[in-house]
Motif scaffolding. Structure first.
Motif, PDB file in Angstrom:
ATOM      1  N   HIS A   1       0.868  -1.156   0.000  1.00 40.79           N
ATOM      2  CA  HIS A   1       0.000   0.000   0.000  1.00 40.79           C
ATOM      3  C   HIS A   1       0.915   1.219   0.000  1.00 40.79           C
ATOM      4  N   ALA A   2       0.597   2.199  -0.849  1.00 46.55           N
ATOM      5  CA  ALA A   2       1.421   3.403  -0.940  1.00 46.55           C
ATOM      6  C   ALA A   2       0.539   4.634  -0.867  1.00 46.55           C
ATOM      7  N   LEU A   3       0.999   5.630  -0.138  1.00 48.07           N
ATOM      8  CA  LEU A   3       0.271   6.885   0.010  1.00 48.07           C
ATOM      9  C   LEU A   3       0.758   7.885  -1.027  1.00 48.07           C
ATOM     10  N   ASP A   4      -0.188   8.378  -1.833  1.00 44.34           N
ATOM     11  CA  ASP A   4       0.121   9.449  -2.777  1.00 44.34           C
ATOM     12  C   ASP A   4       0.148  10.759  -1.980  1.00 44.34           C
ATOM     13  N   THR A   5       1.319  11.323  -1.770  1.00 43.13           N
ATOM     14  CA  THR A   5       1.462  12.486  -0.902  1.00 43.13           C
ATOM     15  C   THR A   5       0.849  13.746  -1.482  1.00 43.13           C
ATOM     16  N   THR A   6       0.505  13.733  -2.768  1.00 45.21           N
ATOM     17  CA  THR A   6      -0.115  14.915  -3.375  1.00 45.21           C
ATOM     18  C   THR A   6      -1.624  14.917  -3.219  1.00 45.21           C
ATOM     19  N   THR A   7      -2.220  13.734  -3.024  1.00 41.16           N
ATOM     20  CA  THR A   7      -3.684  13.635  -2.930  1.00 41.16           C
ATOM     21  C   THR A   7      -4.155  13.020  -1.626  1.00 41.16           C
ATOM     22  N   ASP A   8      -3.224  12.452  -0.832  1.00 44.26           N
ATOM     23  CA  ASP A   8      -3.560  11.726   0.395  1.00 44.26           C
ATOM     24  C   ASP A   8      -4.440  10.513   0.113  1.00 44.26           C
ATOM     25  N   CYS A   9      -4.351   9.996  -1.086  1.00 44.00           N
ATOM     26  CA  CYS A   9      -5.080   8.771  -1.455  1.00 44.00           C
ATOM     27  C   CYS A   9      -4.085   7.616  -1.559  1.00 44.00           C
ATOM     28  N   PHE A  10      -4.593   6.411  -1.387  1.00 43.64           N
ATOM     29  CA  PHE A  10      -3.738   5.230  -1.446  1.00 43.64           C
ATOM     30  C   PHE A  10      -3.820   4.560  -2.810  1.00 43.64           C
ATOM     31  N   VAL A  11      -2.723   3.945  -3.190  1.00 41.07           N
ATOM     32  CA  VAL A  11      -2.663   3.089  -4.370  1.00 41.07           C
ATOM     33  C   VAL A  11      -1.944   1.809  -3.960  1.00 41.07           C
ATOM     34  N   ASN A  12      -1.974   0.817  -4.815  1.00 38.57           N
ATOM     35  CA  ASN A  12      -1.151  -0.373  -4.631  1.00 38.57           C
ATOM     36  C   ASN A  12       0.034  -0.286  -5.578  1.00 38.57           C
ATOM     37  N   VAL A  13       1.180  -0.708  -5.122  1.00 38.49           N
ATOM     38  CA  VAL A  13       2.337  -0.777  -6.012  1.00 38.49           C
ATOM     39  C   VAL A  13       2.930  -2.181  -5.935  1.00 38.49           C
ATOM     40  N   LYS A  14       3.379  -2.645  -7.074  1.00 37.70           N
ATOM     41  CA  LYS A  14       3.983  -3.966  -7.197  1.00 37.70           C
ATOM     42  C   LYS A  14       5.459  -3.744  -7.520  1.00 37.70           C
ATOM     43  N   VAL A  15       6.343  -4.246  -6.668  1.00 35.25           N
ATOM     44  CA  VAL A  15       7.772  -3.950  -6.770  1.00 35.25           C
ATOM     45  C   VAL A  15       8.545  -5.219  -7.133  1.00 35.25           C
ATOM     46  N   PHE A  16       9.298  -5.147  -8.244  1.00 31.68           N
ATOM     47  CA  PHE A  16      10.174  -6.231  -8.675  1.00 31.68           C
ATOM     48  C   PHE A  16      11.628  -5.780  -8.556  1.00 31.68           C
ATOM     49  N   ARG A  17      12.542  -6.720  -8.355  1.00 33.50           N
ATOM     50  CA  ARG A  17      13.950  -6.387  -8.528  1.00 33.50           C
ATOM     51  C   ARG A  17      14.221  -6.355 -10.031  1.00 33.50           C
ATOM     52  N   SER A  18      14.753  -5.236 -10.507  1.00 32.72           N
ATOM     53  CA  SER A  18      14.964  -5.081 -11.945  1.00 32.72           C
ATOM     54  C   SER A  18      15.977  -6.092 -12.465  1.00 32.72           C
ATOM     55  N   GLY A  19      15.771  -6.528 -13.680  1.00 36.42           N
ATOM     56  CA  GLY A  19      16.708  -7.433 -14.315  1.00 36.42           C
ATOM     57  C   GLY A  19      17.648  -6.676 -15.246  1.00 36.42           C
ATOM     58  N   VAL A  20      18.779  -7.266 -15.523  1.00 37.82           N
ATOM     59  CA  VAL A  20      19.717  -6.680 -16.484  1.00 37.82           C
ATOM     60  C   VAL A  20      19.043  -6.650 -17.849  1.00 37.82           C
ATOM     61  N   PRO A  21      19.140  -5.539 -18.576  1.00 37.19           N
ATOM     62  CA  PRO A  21      18.518  -5.478 -19.906  1.00 37.19           C
ATOM     63  C   PRO A  21      18.886  -6.687 -20.753  1.00 37.19           C
ATOM     64  N   GLY A  22      17.856  -7.305 -21.318  1.00 35.64           N
ATOM     65  CA  GLY A  22      18.078  -8.498 -22.124  1.00 35.64           C
ATOM     66  C   GLY A  22      18.015  -9.793 -21.346  1.00 35.64           C
ATOM     67  N   SER A  23      17.936  -9.719 -20.005  1.00 35.39           N
ATOM     68  CA  SER A  23      17.880 -10.928 -19.187  1.00 35.39           C
ATOM     69  C   SER A  23      16.466 -11.502 -19.171  1.00 35.39           C
ATOM     70  N   GLN A  24      16.353 -12.739 -18.696  1.00 39.26           N
ATOM     71  CA  GLN A  24      15.054 -13.397 -18.620  1.00 39.26           C
ATOM     72  C   GLN A  24      14.132 -12.653 -17.652  1.00 39.26           C
ATOM     73  N   ARG A  25      14.695 -12.143 -16.547  1.00 35.57           N
ATOM     74  CA  ARG A  25      13.877 -11.423 -15.572  1.00 35.57           C
ATOM     75  C   ARG A  25      13.315 -10.141 -16.179  1.00 35.57           C
ATOM     76  N   ALA A  26      14.154  -9.388 -16.852  1.00 36.39           N
ATOM     77  CA  ALA A  26      13.705  -8.150 -17.478  1.00 36.39           C
ATOM     78  C   ALA A  26      12.639  -8.430 -18.536  1.00 36.39           C
ATOM     79  N   ALA A  27      12.834  -9.493 -19.311  1.00 38.73           N
ATOM     80  CA  ALA A  27      11.865  -9.847 -20.345  1.00 38.73           C
ATOM     81  C   ALA A  27      10.522 -10.242 -19.732  1.00 38.73           C
ATOM     82  N   ALA A  28      10.566 -10.972 -18.593  1.00 40.09           N
ATOM     83  CA  ALA A  28       9.329 -11.394 -17.937  1.00 40.09           C
ATOM     84  C   ALA A  28       8.554 -10.195 -17.393  1.00 40.09           C
TER      85      ALA A  28
END
Length: 368
Positions: free
Chosen positions: A45-72
């Motif tokens: 859950h993340a608070l938008d500090t400009t509107t005081d409204c909540f959103v959901n955020v989905k966080v991945f560890r970034s993959g190296v460009p061209g890697s299988q993780r980045a492609a997925a």
């Protein structure tokens, strides 16, 4: 821990760090609560500090460009973005990268959701004795799946933890498109949850390919079954699974005797779980068939006041998982005036295979 999906996938890297308190999106979003833990992503859950409204955020560890993780990650974003405008799909607002704790992460910004259907079914139990809500939410889910299929996207991971909703069960939205595909036939038996997979997907030896569309339909029927009974009928649709084998051995009676489904509901699920995918109900057939079923289960466990069910109860010592609550209108109490408080209504005690009076059950609960 969480009401979001929580799984371990083969080949996944080290667990992601807890980023609660961090700011992302150029400082406009503050991650306030970790609500979903997965080997490849976290949900906050993340608070938008400009509107005081909540959103959901989905966080991945970034993959190296061209890697299988980045492609997925790119593949998931592309397919989710293609269907995100549909009313029954989690809104995908943006995608960006963030450098946190000297590591780069990829972030999806989505609409806010309080919980998943899993929590509504098993924790809040909002569907107990509420047939209209079951039908309403299930029709919303069917409509969402129909919409994404019309756009050429198949989800392949439809289950209660991937359906977001409001605390009362409303506002159903399909989320988490990490296993989605545009293929009409697939050889990809990627890890998911076998509870909701079709037989042709889990048995690669017998079925080298499967239809992702049919796999979605199978999962939808299982979600409805769980909404009604709060019980998974099997761990995997394989002959070696005792639950599935028992169903296949006696389709006409297994669900009726074990889960107390009505004959109408039993016939519906027999058609949804036909061994041959071509014999299963289509999405349109499912929508029509559900409207034709008056009652889903024969079991009725409820506290009755003046002939109206107002509070579910169960016999003392009866495990919650063994109780299939009914979804039906209150049964009138024969011979008891409407004004009589807490009439002595009879219900089915599944463990004892007998009929027990409500008053005896209440005494048992008090003793417990």
């Amino acid at each position: 821990m969480s009401w979001f999906t929580q799984q371990t996938y083969a080949g996944a890297s080290e667990p992601l760090p807890d980023l609660v308190g961090s700011y992302v999106d150029e400082g406009y979003l503050q991650l306030t609560k970790l609500v979903g833990v997965h080997k490849t992503f976290h949900v906050y859950h993340a608070l938008d500090t400009t509107t005081d409204c909540f959103v959901n955020v989905k966080v991945f560890r970034s993959g190296v460009p061209g890697s299988q993780r980045a492609a997925a990650i790119d593949h998931e974003f592309s397919l989710h973005q293609a269907v995100a405008a549909e009313p029954g799909v989690a809104t995908l607002k943006s995608k960006f990268t963030e450098l946190l704790n000297e590591r780069e992460f990829t972030v999806f910004k989505l609409n806010h959701a309080d919980r998943t259907m899993y929590q509504s079914i098993f924790h809040s139990q909002v569907y107990v004795d509420r047939a209209n809500l079951v039908r309403h939410d299930f029709h919303q889910l069917v409509a969402a799946v129909r919409d994404i299929h019309l756009l050429g996207v198949h989800h392949r991971d439809i289950r209660p933890t991937n359906v977001w909703c409001n605390p009362d069960g409303s506002g159903v939205r399909l989320a988490n498109f990490g296993m989605a595909t545009q293929d009409n036939q697939s050889e990809d038996m990627r890890t998911g949850h076998t509870w909701f997979m079709s037989p042709e997907r889990v048995d690669a030896a017998t079925h080298p390919t499967y239809s992702p569309r049919q796999d979605d339909l199978w999962a939808l029927a299982l979600i409805l079954f769980v909404m009604i009974t709060r019980i998974h009928p099997w761990n995997a649709p394989l002959p070696s699974d005792p639950g599935y084998a028992a169903f296949r051995a006696d389709e006409a009676n297994n669900f009726i005797e074990k889960f107390h489904l009505t004959p109408e509901a039993n016939d519906f699920f027999i058609r949804c779980f036909a061994p041959n995918p071509a014999d299963r109900l289509s999405l349109d057939d499912v929508s029509v068939a559900i409207r034709m079923i008056d009652r889903f289960t024969r079991a009725r466990l409820g506290r009755v006041y003046g002939g109206a069910c107002i509070e579910p109860v169960r016999p003392s010592g009866t495990p919650a998982a063994s109780v299939a609550f009914s979804l039906q209108v209150p049964v009138p109490v024969v011979g008891v005036p409407a004004a009589a408080p807490f009439a002595d209504v009879r219900f089915l005690d599944k463990d004892r295979r007998s009929v027990t009076t409500r008053m005896r059950a209440l005494k048992g609960l008090r003793r417990a």
